[in-house]
Write a protein that holds these residues in place. Structure first.
Motif, PDB file in Angstrom:
ATOM      1  N   CYS A  48      14.146   3.099  -9.557  1.00 47.10           N
ATOM      2  CA  CYS A  48      15.435   3.112 -10.241  1.00 47.10           C
ATOM      3  C   CYS A  48      16.140   4.453 -10.038  1.00 47.10           C
ATOM      4  O   CYS A  48      15.549   5.518 -10.238  1.00 47.10           O
ATOM      5  CB  CYS A  48      15.238   2.841 -11.730  1.00 47.10           C
ATOM      6  SG  CYS A  48      14.513   1.218 -12.071  1.00 47.10           S
ATOM      7  N   ALA A  78      20.553   4.258 -14.778  1.00 46.93           N
ATOM      8  CA  ALA A  78      20.166   3.518 -15.975  1.00 46.93           C
ATOM      9  C   ALA A  78      20.412   2.026 -15.784  1.00 46.93           C
ATOM     10  O   ALA A  78      19.635   1.189 -16.279  1.00 46.93           O
ATOM     11  CB  ALA A  78      20.935   4.046 -17.185  1.00 46.93           C
ATOM     12  N   ALA A  79      21.463   1.677 -15.049  1.00 43.47           N
ATOM     13  CA  ALA A  79      21.722   0.259 -14.769  1.00 43.47           C
ATOM     14  C   ALA A  79      20.567  -0.352 -13.989  1.00 43.47           C
ATOM     15  O   ALA A  79      20.201  -1.517 -14.221  1.00 43.47           O
ATOM     16  CB  ALA A  79      23.030   0.112 -14.000  1.00 43.47           C
ATOM     17  N   HIS A 104      17.803  -1.194 -16.508  1.00 43.36           N
ATOM     18  CA  HIS A 104      18.119  -2.431 -17.231  1.00 43.36           C
ATOM     19  C   HIS A 104      17.880  -3.651 -16.345  1.00 43.36           C
ATOM     20  O   HIS A 104      17.306  -4.654 -16.785  1.00 43.36           O
ATOM     21  CB  HIS A 104      19.567  -2.404 -17.711  1.00 43.36           C
ATOM     22  CG  HIS A 104      19.820  -1.473 -18.855  1.00 43.36           C
ATOM     23  ND1 HIS A 104      19.244  -1.642 -20.091  1.00 43.36           N
ATOM     24  CD2 HIS A 104      20.616  -0.371 -18.946  1.00 43.36           C
ATOM     25  CE1 HIS A 104      19.663  -0.682 -20.912  1.00 43.36           C
ATOM     26  NE2 HIS A 104      20.485   0.097 -20.235  1.00 43.36           N
ATOM     27  N   MET A 130      14.069  -4.318 -15.748  1.00 40.13           N
ATOM     28  CA  MET A 130      13.427  -4.869 -16.940  1.00 40.13           C
ATOM     29  C   MET A 130      13.846  -6.315 -17.156  1.00 40.13           C
ATOM     30  O   MET A 130      13.015  -7.166 -17.505  1.00 40.13           O
ATOM     31  CB  MET A 130      13.746  -4.007 -18.158  1.00 40.13           C
ATOM     32  CG  MET A 130      13.092  -2.622 -18.110  1.00 40.13           C
ATOM     33  SD  MET A 130      13.568  -1.526 -19.491  1.00 40.13           S
ATOM     34  CE  MET A 130      12.830  -2.386 -20.887  1.00 40.13           C
ATOM     35  N   ALA A 131      15.116  -6.614 -16.914  1.00 41.97           N
ATOM     36  CA  ALA A 131      15.593  -7.988 -17.083  1.00 41.97           C
ATOM     37  C   ALA A 131      14.937  -8.934 -16.082  1.00 41.97           C
ATOM     38  O   ALA A 131      14.712 -10.112 -16.379  1.00 41.97           O
ATOM     39  CB  ALA A 131      17.112  -8.034 -16.944  1.00 41.97           C
ATOM     40  N   HIS A 143      11.346   2.571 -26.020  1.00 40.79           N
ATOM     41  CA  HIS A 143      12.045   2.558 -24.723  1.00 40.79           C
ATOM     42  C   HIS A 143      13.518   2.950 -24.771  1.00 40.79           C
ATOM     43  O   HIS A 143      14.029   3.525 -23.816  1.00 40.79           O
ATOM     44  CB  HIS A 143      11.912   1.193 -24.038  1.00 40.79           C
ATOM     45  CG  HIS A 143      12.616   0.057 -24.703  1.00 40.79           C
ATOM     46  ND1 HIS A 143      12.010  -0.749 -25.625  1.00 40.79           N
ATOM     47  CD2 HIS A 143      13.883  -0.430 -24.554  1.00 40.79           C
ATOM     48  CE1 HIS A 143      12.854  -1.679 -26.034  1.00 40.79           C
ATOM     49  NE2 HIS A 143      13.997  -1.501 -25.403  1.00 40.79           N
ATOM     50  N   ARG A 144      14.208   2.669 -25.864  1.00 42.18           N
ATOM     51  CA  ARG A 144      15.651   2.897 -25.838  1.00 42.18           C
ATOM     52  C   ARG A 144      16.024   4.370 -25.711  1.00 42.18           C
ATOM     53  O   ARG A 144      17.026   4.708 -25.068  1.00 42.18           O
ATOM     54  CB  ARG A 144      16.298   2.297 -27.085  1.00 42.18           C
ATOM     55  CG  ARG A 144      16.380   0.782 -27.066  1.00 42.18           C
ATOM     56  CD  ARG A 144      17.096   0.247 -28.277  1.00 42.18           C
ATOM     57  NE  ARG A 144      17.052  -1.206 -28.325  1.00 42.18           N
ATOM     58  CZ  ARG A 144      17.306  -1.929 -29.403  1.00 42.18           C
ATOM     59  NH1 ARG A 144      17.631  -1.316 -30.547  1.00 42.18           N
ATOM     60  NH2 ARG A 144      17.247  -3.252 -29.360  1.00 42.18           N
ATOM     61  N   ILE A 152      16.002   5.513 -22.071  1.00 38.71           N
ATOM     62  CA  ILE A 152      17.171   5.022 -21.333  1.00 38.71           C
ATOM     63  C   ILE A 152      18.420   5.775 -21.779  1.00 38.71           C
ATOM     64  O   ILE A 152      19.272   6.146 -20.954  1.00 38.71           O
ATOM     65  CB  ILE A 152      17.317   3.505 -21.521  1.00 38.71           C
ATOM     66  CG1 ILE A 152      16.087   2.792 -20.938  1.00 38.71           C
ATOM     67  CG2 ILE A 152      18.587   3.000 -20.836  1.00 38.71           C
ATOM     68  CD1 ILE A 152      16.028   1.317 -21.226  1.00 38.71           C
ATOM     69  N   GLU A 212      20.897   7.994 -19.418  1.00 34.22           N
ATOM     70  CA  GLU A 212      22.342   7.727 -19.313  1.00 34.22           C
ATOM     71  C   GLU A 212      23.134   9.006 -19.516  1.00 34.22           C
ATOM     72  O   GLU A 212      24.118   9.268 -18.808  1.00 34.22           O
ATOM     73  CB  GLU A 212      22.746   6.673 -20.335  1.00 34.22           C
ATOM     74  CG  GLU A 212      22.278   5.263 -19.996  1.00 34.22           C
ATOM     75  CD  GLU A 212      22.529   4.265 -21.101  1.00 34.22           C
ATOM     76  OE1 GLU A 212      22.515   3.058 -20.815  1.00 34.22           O
ATOM     77  OE2 GLU A 212      22.753   4.688 -22.264  1.00 34.22           O
TER      78      GLU A 212
END
Length: 349
Positions: A110, A113-114, A117, A120-121, A336-337, A340, A344
Motif C-alpha cells: 500500500c 491510505a486509499a 482501505h 482490507m475491503a 486499526h483506525r 489509518i 492519512e
C-alpha cells in the motif's frame, strides 16, 4: 472480529531464510515464528508495517541474544555501524520477498491510505514497506529510488548508529537520553522524507534525535513500536515528555508487545494476562488521547506474551481492551483506525 492493523513486524527476514520454501511459509506457515497468512487471518490481523532490517555482525548478535536471555540490570553498548555495501543486498532481498508475497494475490503493498482501505475491503493483507535503520539508503537519490519501489515508512536508525543519527542502546533501567542528535545528513533525510511524504518512525531513536525530528518535521510524530517509560524504564520506551511532544503533533504510538519493554522491571520471563499491557495503554491514552494510540507488535522480532504468542492470538488483546472498559469505538480506533488516520495525515488522502 475487530480488524487489527499492526505497526511493526520482522517477518521478511524469515522469508529470505526460507529460500525455495518461501511461498509455502507465507501461504501455509511452518509452525515457527509469530506470523504467516493463516495465522494473520485467524487473528483478524488485516495488515501492517513489514520491516526491512539488517542484522549486526554475528558476534554482536550473539551478545545481544545473551543479554536478552538474562534479566536486569543490563546495559549493552551500541553495535558498530553497518555499511551501505553490507546492508543494501539484504534490504533488496527482503523487499523482493514482500513483492513475492504480493504476487500470490493475498497481499497488497500500500502506497496510500486509499490502498489500505481497498486491500482490507478485498480481503488482502494491507502491507506497508518499512525500513528499520536507514543503512540501505546511501543518499537522497537512493531515498527516491526506494520511494519509487513503494517505501512509505522509514526509521532512520535501529539500536546502533547510522550516517543519519544514533540509536538508543538496550539497557534496563535506563534513559533514552543517550548520544548525539541527528547528523547533517540525518536532517536532510527528514526534510526529504517530508517532501516525499514518507512517514518517519521514532522507535529506536535516541532522545536528542527524537527532538531534532520534532523540530524539523512537518508531519505527525510516530513511534511505531514503543511502550511507556513511566511504566517500564527501558531505554527503548518513551518518556512522558516525549509522549507530550508526540501528542502536540497529533501523532501516534504503537504499543510494542515485547515482554522486556512491557514488564515494569524489565524481566523477560513468560508473561500471562493483560494487566501490564493495559497499564501501558492507559498511560499512553492519558498523554496521547483516543486518536493517538495504536498497536505495534514486533512479531518475529521479540519475545511475546503468552496470550499474544503469535498472530492468531491478536483478538485476545482486542477482547482485553473491551473487557477493560474501552468500549467498541475506542477499541476499534486502537485496533486499526488510528493507524489509518495518522497515515492519512502524513501521506495525504
Amino acid at each position: 472480529m475487530i480488524p487489527v492493523f499492526d505497526g511493526h513486524n520482522d517477518f521478511l527476514q524469515r522469508m529470505v531464510d526460507a529460500g525455495p520454501a518461501r511461498d509455502s511459509l507465507w501461504l501455509k506457515g511452518d509452525g515457527t515464528g509469530h506470523l504467516d497468512l493463516p495465522r494473520m487471518r485467524e487473528g483478524g490481523l488485516a495488515g501492517g508495517f513489514f520491516a526491512i532490517w539488517t542484522p549486526s555482525p554475528a558476534s554482536e548478535d550473539d551478545s545481544l541474544a545473551a543479554m536478552l536471555k538474562g534479566n536486569p540490570p543490563f546495559a549493552l553498548p551500541l553495535p558498530a555501524e553497518v555499511s551501505n555495501a553490507d546492508s543494501l543486498p539484504r534490504a533488496l532481498a527482503q523487499a523482493g520477498q514482500l513483492m513475492a508475497m504480493e504476487r500470490t494475490g493475498t497481499l497488497a503493498i500500500c502506497r496510500s491510505a486509499a490502498d489500505i482501505h481497498a486491500a482490507m475491503a478485498a480481503g488482502k493483507i494491507a502491507a506497508i514497506l518499512h525500513i528499520e535503520g536507514a543503512e540501505p539508503i546511501a543518499n537522497m537519490d537512493a531515498l527516491h529510488v526506494w520511494h519509487a519501489m513503494g517505501l512509505r515508512s522509514l526509521g532512520p536508525v535501529w539500536s546502533r548508529p547510522t550516517r543519519y543519527g544514533h540509536g538508543v542502546p538496550f539497557a534496563f533501567p535506563g534513559s533514552p537520553d543517550t548520544g548525539d542528535g541527528l547528523t547533517d545528513a540525518g536532517k536532510d533525510l527528514v526534510r526529504e522524507c517530508n517532501q516525499l511524504r514518507i512517514m518517519l518512525d521514532l522507535s529506536h531513536l535516541n532522545e536528542k534525535g527524537f527532538d531534532d525530528i520534532a523540530v524539523l518535521s512537518d508531519a505527525p510524530l510516530v513511534a511505531s513500536h514503543s511502550c511507556a517509560h513511566a511504566v517500564a524504564p527501558s531505554t527503548r520506551n518513551l518518556t512522558d515528555r516525549q509522549l507530550q511532544v508526540i501528542a502536540e503533533s497529533k501523532g501516534l504510538v504503537g504499543l510494542n508487545y515485547a515482554v522486556g519493554f512491557l514488564h515494569p522491571d524489565g524481566r523477560r520471563d513468560p508473561m500471562h494476562g493483560f494487566e501490564v499491557i493495559l497499564r501501558h495503554l492507559d498511560h499512553l491514552l492519558k498523554f496521547l488521547g483516543e486518536d493517538g494510540v495504536a498497536l505495534g507488535s514486533d512479531y518475529d522480532g521479540a519475545q511475546m506474551p503468552e496470550d499474544l504468542s503469535d498472530a492468531s492470538k491478536v483478538q485476545n488483546i482486542v477482547q482485553a481492551m473491551l473487557d477493560h472498559g474501552y468500549g467498541e469505538e475506542l477499541t476499534t480506533k486502537i485496533a486499526h483506525r488510528n493507524w489509518i488516520g495518522v497515515l492519512e495525515r502524513t501521506w495525504g488522502g
